[in-house]
Enzyme design. Structure first.
Site, PDB file in Angstrom:
ATOM      1  N   CYS C  84      45.313  55.216  71.020  1.00 46.02           N
ATOM      2  CA  CYS C  84      45.758  56.615  71.035  1.00 46.02           C
ATOM      3  C   CYS C  84      46.846  56.898  70.004  1.00 46.02           C
ATOM      4  CB  CYS C  84      46.217  56.986  72.441  1.00 46.02           C
ATOM      5  SG  CYS C  84      44.897  56.701  73.639  1.00 46.02           S
ATOM      6  N   HIS C 335      43.680  65.904  74.338  1.00 43.12           N
ATOM      7  CA  HIS C 335      43.881  64.570  73.774  1.00 43.12           C
ATOM      8  C   HIS C 335      42.614  64.079  73.060  1.00 43.12           C
ATOM      9  CE1 HIS C 335      45.392  60.646  73.112  1.00 43.12           C
ATOM     10  NE2 HIS C 335      45.136  60.081  74.268  1.00 43.12           N
TER      11      HIS C 335
END
Ligand SMILES: [Zn+2]
Ligand SMILES: [Zn+2]
Lengths: 387, 123, 387, 123
Positions: C84, C335
């Site tokens: 991420c 996200h």
């Protein structure tokens, strides 16, 4: 002044390895550290290449996993993926980081497991390798990577008269070279007849024109030019050129000319203040025999159209004018994707030091490495020299 | 000036309808066979959608005997075809062709994710 | 002197986008270029982040594909993957490249498609996200990413008395913030009751404690400090810290303390010659509500153990002492893995310029972005300031 | 001095046999629950393989209701257990546990690729 220097190098045998990625990588990394005389805590950053661990074994964010495994948790770590040029791109960024003064001593390396024996079957691996071609404009045709380089090579044959026998000669040369290299995936020589008798994968390429799926790892310790003299056996990184090209391949102006390689080579030679004529030996990206032909020409090591004849007449043999792929190249040494680029850097380092053992070349002072990704839309060329 | 914005979706619909759309750059004149947001040669974002000829000459080709997972056939030919100033990749159906042979768009195929490719045949 | 400056910023709405990666990315990249007043050929290199295109849609070697699509074929391109933290790592390397004098004007950006609507289903995406956890020592237990942060958060609750209601307050705050941001995946406010009534994913996290799977792209144009004044609205990159930690998480000394974030923050503050107290606002990696609690504390924005109460009592609200995730954060803004890091840089740039529109904060001069990868074993903290 | 080289293969066999192997660093004293080639704290490559206690206290835990593809169950508990100076992650079977509860190694499970994980139960 060099851009940076390699002071330690290590690699596993390329072949079949049934162990987790971190253990395979540690074998190369700890060898490189030992070779450099550097302990893990002295490494300031890690530039890491892996191309397809997510696709083959659901393993990503490998940078910190591998850094932890080899005693380097805490330092900045970055993973690169640029298809088959993955770890050369890690290497380029590492060279820039030490050159720019951001770090003094860094580890660069790559690891990959691609063999059907330790992972997925041939059809599934062929699909995964195909992910580097354009998802929308190429993959739907059923194109594979042997197919990509077959398209380039067929056009080269059409324009320059390169023959299937020329291609077979590249395979014969590289298998012969690989038989001298204990780290090579394939240890056996072959013959033109054997190559031409092997089954067609994507014409003009037969099975023996194609590199194997390999498992393996490679790593080098890179330091700034300032620090290089405090190590035992530094080899200079004189130039690193990096070019890209248009994707999909149908939109490239002249696909088989591999313009990214020509641009990367010019840039690397210019940085090194050298020319193709002054290169003593080269490792080029021969994922398929035709790819070596294109690369030899793009790097200016042979004239355009002469890549095939050069393999046939011994010009690129280990005792020829310009030895190409004395290691066996991807064709015989093997091609563990993410480990291939730094594997070439290991080879250049050892040849220039005179450390290459059973496949050492005579009196080589300056070498070039050519590592491409995808349909050659990424190409990185590195020139290394004795310090 | 922004591109008139040829998308993959529009390109695909055209292929399915028997047409090939490309893009011409008004600044450098280059013609592309696959849609882009800017000209890869000069960076112009003013690309114009153009209809490409659907017949042309084979620029290069190969026959693939080891297909990827998801493709059931073997021994199919993939061709890059010169269509006017552009080139397009597609699958060949019917008699095998070599470089320089004339082919024409004849159909399209769809892969497991719904992406299409042009199909050509010798003329 | 700044390390570098951001002179152009663009992002797509985060949400569901049914178009190929190159088209999604072009939307962000061309906006960033236009914002900077830069034409594609002026870009000298491209630092690109994508975390899982190979796994989700068999699409790799995306760097040259995207560079071609936005008119930049030819320049050096490198793809990063650090779970991420993917595009923050691209950003850090880009900052170092311009700081080290290797390039003057570069494009940094990321793209990802994660929504079940445009790709794989929830179970398959959960497995793919899980690839960032340790393949051998964590994945076989059935661990998921909500599970990873649940393990950290449960321990934090045990040590500091953080409650499920505190966690819900983080979700309520970020949904409220997201409702003001037209680029946010979720446009609706929520309530503590609604959060606490949602189904449990991995206790203590309920569905409303978890960020969504999003599609999206973000991009920024980064230039050297020397050149920044020749652009209209440069924002300084004052510091970028990058820390890593031990994997697997059971071997971390104190998992919920997220030491990589603490080290990255110290490094970034030191480079920026500032302290946590002087930060006006922050974007932190709230993939789960508990992750915002840990990050707020690790960055020193609130005292250890006060991350939960700070959300509940308004300290971290948009009109509070230290606004955290005024964009909505990952929780409400969304996200799209590889686009998240540079998405935070876009947000910092726009807030500091006073360009954030409907969710603009009052008089903010200095902001911090916190982007983590995997089990927080990669963390990058960036400090940006008005020039 | 090089590590005696505890591998994932050896660790896995031990788990299947009801034992937990870890590594102790002779240089800094840190103990690891998962095998490594060097100490993540000090970089020492002289790690010694040690048998870990198979009973200890839950350090942290969660119950997972949304499993990844490949896992058929729902509502299973994953625990991190403090075993002497090391910690190990595993699956819990039987009655649910909280932080501080005592558990012991009771079994192992194997995933679709053949990788094993320890299974603990409350004692
Ligand atoms: Zn043009
Ligand atoms: Zn130690």
């Amino acid at each position: 002044m060099a851009r940076a220097a390699v002071v330690g190098a290590g690699m596993t045998k390329f072949g079949v390895h049934d162990k987790p990625l971190q253990e395979l990588f540690a074998e190369a990394a700890l060898t490189a550290l030992e070779d450099a005389g550097v302990a893990p805590p002295e490494i300031e950053a890690f530039y890491f290449g892996n191309a397809m661990g997510g696709q083959t074994e659901n393993d990503t964010h490998l940078g910190p996993k591998l850094a932890t495994h080899v005693g380097m948790a805490g330092i900045p770590v970055q993973r690169f993926e640029d298809a088959c040029a993955t770890s050369s791109n890690a290497f380029k960024n590492a060279v820039e980081a030490v050159e720019g003064g951001h770090h003094d001593v860094v580890l660069v390396g790559g690891v990959e497991r691609c063999t059907p024996k330790t992972g997925k079957d041939t059809a599934e691996m062929t699909r995964i390798f195909g992910s580097a071609s354009h998802r929308q404009y190429e993959q739907p045709t059923g194109l594979t990577f042997p197919g990509v380089f077959a398209l380039f090579t067929k056009r080269h044959m059409h324009e320059h008269g390169t023959t299937e026998r020329h291609l077979a000669e590249v395979a014969v040369k590289n298998h012969g070279n690989g038989s001298l290299n204990e780290k090579a995936h394939f240890g056996k020589s072959t013959s033109v007849e054997e190559v031409l008798d092997s089954p067609v994968v994507a014409d003009p390429f037969r099975l023996m024109d194609c590199c194997p799926f390999s498992d393996g790892a490679s790593a080098v310790v890179v330091v700034s030019d300032d620090l290089a003299d405090s190590y035992d056996a530094a080899v200079d990184v004189a130039g690193v050129g990096h070019g890209t090209d248009i994707v999909p391949l149908a939109d490239k102006e002249t696909p088989h000319v591999t313009i990214a390689a020509r641009n990367a080579a010019s840039e690397a030679y210019e940085q090194a203040d050298t020319t193709a004529d002054a290169i003593d030996f080269a490792e080029v990206h021969d994922c398929f025999t035709g790819a070596e032909v294109l690369a030899s020409e793009a790097l200016g090591l042979v004239a355009d159209g002469e890549g095939g004849p050069a393999a046939a007449d011994g010009t690129t043999a280990r005792d020829g004018e310009i030895p190409i792929n004395a290691s066996g190249g991807l064709k015989a040494k093997g091609h563990p994707i993410g480990a291939t680029g730094t594997g070439q850097i290991v080879e250049l380092t050892q040849q220039i030091r005179g450390d290459a053992g059973t496949h050492q070349l005579d009196g080589v002072e300056r070498g070039a490495a050519h590592n491409l990704g995808g349909d050659a839309a990424t190409t990185i060329v590195t020139v290394m020299e004795g310090r | 000036m922004m591109s008139d914005g040829l998308t993959h979706g529009e390109w695909s619909e055209a292929v399915a309808d028997g047409e090939l759309l490309g893009q011409r750059c008004p600044d450098c004149g280059a013609v592309q066979g696959a849609p882009k947001a800017a000209c890869p040669h000069c960076g112009s974002t003013a690309l114009e959608t153009v209809a490409l000829p659907t017949e042309g000459a084979v620029y290069t080709e190969t026959t693939i005997n080891v297909p990827p997972a998801g493709v059931e056939e073997r021994g199919y030919q993939v061709v890059v075809v010169q269509l006017g100033d552009a080139r397009v990749m597609g699958r060949l159906r019917g008699d095998a062709v070599g470089i320089g042979d004339r082919v024409a768009l004849s159909d399209s195929i769809t892969d497991e994710d719904g992406y299409v490719a042009p199909v050509f045949e010798a003329v």
